[in-house]
Scaffold this motif. Structure first.
Motif, PDB file in Angstrom:
ATOM      1  N   GLY A   1       0.792  -1.225   0.000  1.00 43.48           N
ATOM      2  CA  GLY A   1       0.000   0.000   0.000  1.00 43.48           C
ATOM      3  C   GLY A   1       0.822   1.271   0.000  1.00 43.48           C
ATOM      4  N   TYR A   2       2.143   1.167  -0.253  1.00 50.39           N
ATOM      5  CA  TYR A   2       3.019   2.335  -0.265  1.00 50.39           C
ATOM      6  C   TYR A   2       3.508   2.581  -1.685  1.00 50.39           C
ATOM      7  CZ  TYR A   2       2.972   1.253   4.697  1.00 50.39           C
ATOM      8  OH  TYR A   2       2.565   0.979   5.973  1.00 50.39           O
ATOM      9  N   PHE A   3       3.112   3.723  -2.247  1.00 52.90           N
ATOM     10  CA  PHE A   3       3.442   4.038  -3.633  1.00 52.90           C
ATOM     11  C   PHE A   3       4.500   5.134  -3.748  1.00 52.90           C
ATOM     12  CE2 PHE A   3      -0.518   1.842  -3.814  1.00 52.90           C
ATOM     13  CZ  PHE A   3      -0.574   1.236  -5.055  1.00 52.90           C
ATOM     14  N   CYS A   4       4.962   5.641  -2.637  1.00 53.15           N
ATOM     15  CA  CYS A   4       5.958   6.714  -2.644  1.00 53.15           C
ATOM     16  C   CYS A   4       7.026   6.419  -1.593  1.00 53.15           C
ATOM     17  CB  CYS A   4       5.288   8.057  -2.369  1.00 53.15           C
ATOM     18  SG  CYS A   4       6.410   9.454  -2.419  1.00 53.15           S
ATOM     19  N   LEU A   5       8.293   6.372  -2.024  1.00 49.32           N
ATOM     20  CA  LEU A   5       9.385   6.077  -1.091  1.00 49.32           C
ATOM     21  C   LEU A   5       9.538   7.162  -0.031  1.00 49.32           C
ATOM     22  CD1 LEU A   5      12.245   4.617  -3.331  1.00 49.32           C
ATOM     23  CD2 LEU A   5      11.131   3.484  -1.411  1.00 49.32           C
ATOM     24  N   GLU A   6       9.148   8.380  -0.368  1.00 48.62           N
ATOM     25  CA  GLU A   6       9.301   9.483   0.567  1.00 48.62           C
ATOM     26  C   GLU A   6       8.420   9.317   1.804  1.00 48.62           C
ATOM     27  OE1 GLU A   6       8.547  13.073  -1.519  1.00 48.62           O
ATOM     28  OE2 GLU A   6      10.504  13.100  -2.520  1.00 48.62           O
ATOM     29  N   ASP A   7       7.389   8.481   1.694  1.00 42.53           N
ATOM     30  CA  ASP A   7       6.498   8.255   2.836  1.00 42.53           C
ATOM     31  C   ASP A   7       7.057   7.234   3.815  1.00 42.53           C
ATOM     32  OD1 ASP A   7       4.807  10.004   1.584  1.00 42.53           O
ATOM     33  OD2 ASP A   7       3.486   8.457   0.766  1.00 42.53           O
ATOM     34  N   ILE A   8       8.148   6.582   3.434  1.00 44.10           N
ATOM     35  CA  ILE A   8       8.664   5.454   4.210  1.00 44.10           C
ATOM     36  C   ILE A   8       9.915   5.843   4.989  1.00 44.10           C
ATOM     37  CG2 ILE A   8       9.647   3.131   4.027  1.00 44.10           C
ATOM     38  CD1 ILE A   8       7.933   2.793   1.506  1.00 44.10           C
ATOM     39  N   GLU A   9       9.955   5.418   6.228  1.00 44.57           N
ATOM     40  CA  GLU A   9      11.135   5.625   7.064  1.00 44.57           C
ATOM     41  C   GLU A   9      12.128   4.483   6.880  1.00 44.57           C
ATOM     42  OE1 GLU A   9      13.614   7.532   9.850  1.00 44.57           O
ATOM     43  OE2 GLU A   9      11.783   8.258   8.895  1.00 44.57           O
ATOM     44  N   THR A  10      11.641   3.245   7.031  1.00 43.49           N
ATOM     45  CA  THR A  10      12.507   2.070   6.943  1.00 43.49           C
ATOM     46  C   THR A  10      11.743   0.900   6.348  1.00 43.49           C
ATOM     47  OG1 THR A  10      13.570   2.785   9.007  1.00 43.49           O
ATOM     48  CG2 THR A  10      14.083   0.569   8.241  1.00 43.49           C
ATOM     49  N   ALA A  11      12.463   0.071   5.584  1.00 40.52           N
ATOM     50  CA  ALA A  11      11.864  -1.149   5.023  1.00 40.52           C
ATOM     51  C   ALA A  11      12.830  -2.305   5.263  1.00 40.52           C
ATOM     52  CB  ALA A  11      11.586  -0.996   3.531  1.00 40.52           C
TER      53      ALA A  11
END
Length: 234
Positions: free
Chosen positions: A125-135
C-alpha cells in the motif's frame, strides 16, 4: 496388490505426517522461512514415497520420516538456544531502505532487484518512497515497512479521543446449535439468547451463524442456497 497397498499405506503415511507436523509445530502452515520451506518439501516427499512405493520400502520410509522429523525438532530447539544457529538456519532481517537511502548490496544479498522491491512496497500500500522511514526484508521473505510519523494514519490516541475497547466477535450459534461455553464467555446465558432471538423474530434451529460482539449485541447472518453467478469485477 497395488491398490491394496495404496489403500493401506496412504492413510498411514497421512496419519504419520499429521502427527509429526503437530510435533514440529504450526509454523509449517504460517509464513515459512527457508529452513521451514525445505523441511516441508522434504517431509512431504518422504511421506509421498512411503505411500506409493512397495511394502518393502514402507518401513524404511517410515523410519526416515521419523528420524528427519526428530532432527528438525532438535535443530529447532538448538536454534532457540543459540542466536548463531538461529541466524544460520532461518537467516536474519535485512535492511533494504532506511532514511532515504537504498541499500544496493543488501538488495543483492536478498536477491531482489529495484523493480521487485518497489512492487513489494506497492503490495503493502506504499506508492511513494518518501512516505517510508525504513523497510526490512524478514526471514520469511515478507517485507516490513515503517512509515514516517507525519505520514502515518491519525489514531484516536493522537486525537486524544477515548474509545471503547474492541473485542472479537464470539460465535454463539452455528448450524442451529448453541455453543454454551462461548455464550458463557460473553457473560450471557441461554435466557439472554432466547430473549434476543425473540426480539429479532428468529428461531434457533433456522440460524446458520450468530455471533455476540464486544458491545454485547447479537448479530445474525443469513445463508442463501442460491448460486450467485454475477462477477462484480468483470
Amino acid at each position: 496388490m497395488d491398490f491394496l497397498h495404496a489403500l493401506i499405506t496412504a492413510p498411514v503415511s497421512l496419519l504419520v505426517l499429521f502427527i509429526l507436523s503437530k510435533l514440529i509445530g504450526n509454523k509449517q502452515m504460517a509464513n515459512l522461512n527457508l529452513f521451514d520451506y525445505i523441511n516441508g518439501i522434504t517431509i512431504g516427499s518422504i511421506a509421498a514415497e512411503m505411500a506409493t512405493n512397495g511394502f518393502d520400502s514402507f518401513f524404511e520410509c517410515l523410519i526416515a520420516l521419523i528420524i528427519y522429523a526428530a532432527v528438525v525438532i532438535l535443530l529447532s530447539y538448538l536454534s532457540q538456544k543459540s542466536i548463531a544457529l538461529r541466524r544460520f538456519f532461518t537467516g536474519k532481517t535485512i535492511v533494504l531502505y532506511d532514511k532515504g537511502k537504498i541499500y544496493k548490496k543488501n538488495l543483492m544479498t536478498a536477491k531482489i532487484d529495484m523493480n521487485e522491491f518497489l512492487s513489494m512496497l506497492r503490495n503493502k500500500g506504499y506508492f511513494c518512497l518518501e512516505d517510508i522511514e525504513t523497510a526490512y526484508l524478514e526471514q520469511n521473505g515478507q517485507l516490513s515497512v515503517l512509515v514516517k510519523s507525519n505520514k502515518s494514519p491519525v489514531t484516536p490516541f493522537d486525537m486524544k479521543i477515548r474509545v471503547n475497547r474492541t473485542r472479537p466477535e464470539v460465535v454463539v450459534i452455528s448450524d442451529g446449535k448453541v455453543f454454551e461455553k462461548n455464550l458463557k464467555s460473553t457473560g450471557n446465558n441461554t435466557d439472554w439468547l432466547n430473549r434476543q432471538l425473540k426480539i429479532k423474530g428468529q428461531k434457533q434451529k433456522d440460524i446458520f451463524l450468530a455471533v455476540c460482539d464486544g458491545d454485547n449485541n447479537l448479530k445474525i447472518y443469513e445463508i442463501s442456497d442460491k448460486r450467485d453467478t454475477n462477477d462484480p469485477f468483470e
